[in-house]
Design a protein around this motif. Structure first.
Motif, PDB file in Angstrom:
ATOM      1  N   PHE A 217      45.164  25.439 -10.499  1.00 51.74           N
ATOM      2  CA  PHE A 217      44.233  25.677  -9.403  1.00 51.74           C
ATOM      3  C   PHE A 217      44.582  26.930  -8.601  1.00 51.74           C
TER       4      PHE A 217
ATOM      5  N   ALA B  27      44.165  27.970  -4.776  1.00 52.78           N
ATOM      6  CA  ALA B  27      43.900  27.279  -3.511  1.00 52.78           C
ATOM      7  C   ALA B  27      44.457  28.082  -2.354  1.00 52.78           C
TER       8      ALA B  27
ATOM      9  N   TYR C 156      39.117  25.956   4.132  1.00 50.76           N
ATOM     10  CA  TYR C 156      40.013  25.735   3.007  1.00 50.76           C
ATOM     11  C   TYR C 156      39.260  25.933   1.699  1.00 50.76           C
TER      12      TYR C 156
ATOM     13  N   VAL D 171      39.409  26.025  -2.744  1.00 47.40           N
ATOM     14  CA  VAL D 171      40.074  25.602  -3.965  1.00 47.40           C
ATOM     15  C   VAL D 171      39.106  25.774  -5.120  1.00 47.40           C
ATOM     16  N   THR D 172      39.640  26.216  -6.273  1.00 49.66           N
ATOM     17  CA  THR D 172      38.829  26.358  -7.477  1.00 49.66           C
ATOM     18  C   THR D 172      39.727  26.262  -8.691  1.00 49.66           C
TER      19      THR D 172
ATOM     20  N   TYR E 217      40.183  16.229   1.561  1.00 50.76           N
ATOM     21  CA  TYR E 217      39.915  17.660   1.613  1.00 50.76           C
ATOM     22  C   TYR E 217      38.968  18.053   2.730  1.00 50.76           C
TER      23      TYR E 217
ATOM     24  N   GLU F  43      45.389  21.455   1.794  1.00 48.04           N
ATOM     25  CA  GLU F  43      45.744  22.759   1.263  1.00 48.04           C
ATOM     26  C   GLU F  43      45.581  22.823  -0.253  1.00 48.04           C
ATOM     27  N   LYS F  44      45.744  21.687  -0.970  1.00 53.83           N
ATOM     28  CA  LYS F  44      45.820  21.782  -2.417  1.00 53.83           C
ATOM     29  C   LYS F  44      45.480  20.456  -3.074  1.00 53.83           C
TER      30      LYS F  44
END
Length: 882
Positions: A186, A188, A201, A203-204, A331, A337-338
């Motif tokens: 990830f 992130a 925040y 993430v991808t 999330y 965060e992750k």
């Protein structure tokens, strides 16, 4: 040698040139956030020359898939509770003097979300909330460390929705793994700013070809061997088939070997593969089994898995090793965060079934099991694996990339026997032209949409599509389906009257403003000579499957021209009323058009465009002839009714005004929806209104000539008095007609509100009044006839040219005659498109009204001819004229 004397003007010019540069530099320095204050690491380093190949490779490393964002900042920027996505696009990158630092000198981060605004409703519907898409962009510059995998960038943002809003002093911090892997897949981080920007925040799933696969190949269990469709490995085809939503089937004993993955649906929304057959993917598990179109966007759920593996060319299966992913914290919270990769003992397998049945029609199937024993050398599947099958209607949204030509359909004999028994007991129509029986038939003729009749406050509708006809698969890729139909199904229907057929039926209903959807998989028999369809189907319920659903449909023949389109049918249960799975029968009404009727409708619309253009051009010619008639005969201007010319001018102006309103309302689009047309037409349609615009200008010229002729005559006081008497007769009639139009429109609006889903669209009040103005224009000769009746001098002067009033009458009558012909000749559809002679332009919208208008306009023209013929005035006065 003494220095040259200084030039004070030169110093002044230099100062004037340098000061603006210094001021701009200071402003830029103030507006650009300080890198050192926001990004203490990695430390900036001087750029080095980077060749094109290296630059492209670096840019690819920083090109991320669209990802998920959340946090308090997201709730402030967009509507809370509705997830959005972000994109990150690098523009310029170079290496630096520090080998471990890369300078990403230009990149754009864009957040896509939704916002809402209040709108005041029309026609008494009150206010409503309009939800629309919006994007906020950020321009960034920063550095990336190949040792710590940290990317830190600073920049500014711009929000252009409404008044432009700028965000300064922003910092983006992302962790970008140098070589993503199964346990580290990830990207992130977060975006933060000053006091006016709260943290967002991000993430991808890591994109790109740089990926570190684990040592050793994942294996599929031997005892789970399946029959997979033929075909080799293709990255594009594999990706298009895997990206879907899957229905999960857990063990009935609820003792699944994967107890944490207990959700009913799995969505695979990230798939990446390499040319050597290596594949990696990301999938989330959800409690929502509705097929919302979200399979191509990164999502964050309570449970998810990342997987990697290889395509097995021998068994034509995809074997994967998967790890469970969990949110470290919710999330949507500010502490997120992750995502954390935890358990890696999950086995996954995907394949493409070569044989379909009424119970299993998955273009893509899968299985998940506990593969923790694989470490000890046991590649078998533990008890109670999870099986999965792709939603068939999700596959249908990507039919152009799903080739099912090598899939065979296996009919269930008990289903065919039950369907045949009910077919024999049904009352069927006589022989006619039905789908499969005429020359230009297509597999699309077997598709239809329907709505259901019920006594409850539930709106129900659906669509049915054929999966197989005879031995031919007609689902999937359109070209392959058409080829299979013409090559196999059409030949089988010519050889046998009764043909086996299978359907997929999507049934959508809305109760208490809550949409829901179910699917019925059915198979049975179809009679090509009577158009009767009898099928037995299965519907999926929460914990069971009901396979005693009877569907009978009587299709409409091609010769019939009824608004119902395809015909009528019935969906009923074969169970006893005491059975818990029993449901009340529903009558369904089918709508749609056959392929031959669609071609005929397109031809009709092209013909209507030609007729419209010809009518407008002829109208211009007839008005020019009337202008020449007035110039040759001075008494004609004095005898022409001003009220009649004003009505004609108004009749020309209203359609142009409506078209202008449509153009202005859609000025940012490349297409417009013309008034009275159900289809979207190109802007070129407005160009076809040019003759109508010319006719309007000529009509104004004719009105000006008649008015000028009145004022220049010595008898203008007498003629104006006659015109007032015409108004006293005609104006009340026009006002009464407008009032009746308003009452009728109000009644139609009330009926439409009672049945908002399938009730006929009443249009707007302005549209109704415009239709009434067209009706008044149809009887444009009424004021002239009245003027001739109260003033004998008008008839003796022959105010109107025969070309003008006869030609104008023919132009006004022709749409009504054509409307009657079209209603009997062409099949109507649920959303008909009209370019010429819209039935809604009639006050009552019926064929009888078209006949009444035609007869009335013809009678006025004949009466005017009788008034203007020599000797036609029975009240000849002594004055002989004005």
């Amino acid at each position: 040698m003494a220095p040259p004397p200084s030039n004070p003007h030169r110093h002044t010019q230099q100062l004037c040139f340098v000061l603006p540069i210094l001021l701009l530099s200071s402003v830029a320095a103030e507006s650009t956030p300080s890198f050192s204050s926001h990004c203490p690491s990695p430390a900036p380093s001087p750029d080095l020359h980077t060749d094109a190949n290296d630059t492209n490779a670096l840019l690819e490393h920083f090109h991320f898939s669209p990802g998920f964002f959340s946090g308090s900042g997201a709730s402030n920027l967009f509507m809370p509770g509705i997830s959005g996505y972000f994109s990150f696009l690098p523009h310029a990158v170079s290496r630096t003097a520090d080998p471990a630092v890369i300078h990403l000198s230009s990149a754009t981060l864009t957040l896509f979300g939704k916002r809402a605004e209040e709108h005041n409703g029309t026609l008494g519907f009150g206010s409503y909330e309009r939800i629309y898409d919006v994007a906020v962009s950020f321009r960034l510059d920063g550095y990336y460390s190949t040792t710590t995998f940290e990317l830190c960038m600073v920049g500014t943002g711009t929000d252009t929705d409404g008044p432009v809003k700028r965000y300064a002093d922003l910092a983006l911090r992302l962790r970008v793994p140098s070589k993503p892997s199964l346990v580290d897949p990830f990207v992130a981080g977060h975006l933060e700013g000053g006091v006016d920007f709260e943290t967002v925040y991000l993430v991808t799933y890591a994109d790109g070809d740089v990926y570190k696969y684990s040592e050793g190949r994942a294996t599929c269990p031997a005892e789970a061997a399946t029959t997979s469709a033929r075909g080799g490995f293709s990255c594009a085809a594999l990706r298009s088939r895997l990206l879907s939503e899957y229905r999960l089937r857990h063990a009935q004993s609820n003792s699944s070997s994967l107890p944490r993955l207990h959700e009913p649906a799995m969505i695979v929304n990230q798939v990446h593969c390499a040319a050597n057959g290596a594949v990696r993917l990301y999938a989330v598990f959800s409690n929502d089994v509705m097929p919302w179109a979200r399979t191509n966007r990164f999502a964050v759920e309570n449970q998810a898995v990342v997987a990697e593996g290889f395509w097995d060319a021998e068994t034509r299966r995809l074997c994967l090793r998967a790890c469970r992913v969990e949110l470290a914290v919710s999330y949507w919270s500010s502490a997120a965060e992750k995502l954390e990769v935890r358990e890696c003992g999950i086995g996954m397998s995907f394949w493409f079934p070569a044989v379909w049945t009424v119970r299993d029609r998955s273009a893509t199937a899968a299985m998940l099991w506990n593969g923790s024993q694989a470490a000890s050398g046991d590649a078998g599947v533990t008890s109670d694996p999870i099986t999965a099958s792709a939603f068939q209607y999700i596959i249908r949204t990507t039919t152009t990339t799903t080739n099912l030509s090598d899939v065979k359909y296996s009919y269930t004999q008990t289903f065919l026997d039950t369907a045949t028994r009910h077919y024999l007991n049904a009352n069927k129509k006589t022989k006619a032209s039905f789908p499969g029986a005429y020359k230009f038939s297509s597999y699309r003729d077997f598709e239809f949409r329907f709505f259901a009749d019920n006594d409850e406050m539930v709106r129900e509708r659906g669509q049915a599509y054929p999966v197989s006809i005879g031995s031919a698969m007609v689902d999937g890729d359109e070209l392959a389906a058409e080829y299979a139909f013409s090559r196999h199904a059409a030949a089988e229907m010519k050889q046998s009257r009764l043909v086996n057929i299978s359907y997929g039926i999507l049934f959508q209903f809305t109760a208490f403003d809550r949409p829901d959807c179910s699917e019925i998989k059915a198979e049975g028999v179809y009679d090509t000579e009577t158009g009767f369809l009898s099928m037995l189907g299965c519907r999926e319920l929460n914990v069971s499957t009901d396979c005693k659903v009877l569907i009978t449909v009587q299709l409409t023949s091609l010769e019939e021209s009824q608004p119902s389109g395809h015909g009528k049918g019935r969906i009923s249960s074969l169970r006893d009323k005491t059975d818990v799975l029993y449901f009340e029968s529903r009558n369904i009404t089918l709508y749609g058009m056959y392929s031959e009727q669609v071609s005929e409708s397109i031809w009709r619309m092209d013909l209507e465009r030609i007729i419209t253009l010809a009518s407008s051009t002829l109208s211009c010619a007839f008005i020019v002839l009337q202008i020449l008639h007035i110039k040759r005969n001075r008494d004609a201007a004095l005898a022409t009714s001003i009220t009649m010319l004003a009505v004609l001018a108004l009749g020309c102006a209203i359609p142009l005004a409506l078209d202008l309103h449509t153009l202005l309302a859609n000025r940012d689009k490349q297409f417009v929806e013309l008034s009275g047309s159900a289809g979207l037409l190109d802007l070129q349609e407005l160009v076809q209104r040019a003759p109508a615009l010319i006719a309007f200008v000529l009509q104004l010229r004719l009105l000006q000539l008649a008015w000028a002729g009145r004022l220049s005559s010595s008898h203008h006081h007498r003629s104006l008095g006659s015109e007032r008497r015409v108004l006293q007769v005609c104006l009340p009639l026009y006002l009464i007609g407008a009032a009746v139009t308003g009452v009728i429109h109000d009644g139609n609006s009330r009926s439409a509100r009672k049945d908002p889903l399938f009730g006929e669209d009443p249009g707007t009040l302005w549209g109704a009044l415009a239709s009434y103005a067209g009706l008044a224009t149809d009887g444009f000769l009424l004021p002239q006839v009245v003027l001739n009746a109260i003033s004998s001098e008008s008839s003796s002067a022959r105010a109107l040219s025969p070309w003008f009033y006869v030609g104008g009458t023919v132009i006004r009558v022709t749409p009504h005659v054509y409307d009657v012909f079209r209603a009997r000749r062409y099949v109507q559809s649920a959303r008909p498109s009209y370019v010429y002679a819209n039935p809604r332009d009639g006050l009552f919208g019926s064929a009888a009204w078209d006949v009444v208008v035609t007869c009335g306009a013809t009678a006025l023209a004949f009466l005017l001819f009788w008034q203007q013929r020599p000797g036609g005035d029975v009240r000849r006065t002594k004055t002989g004229g004005y």
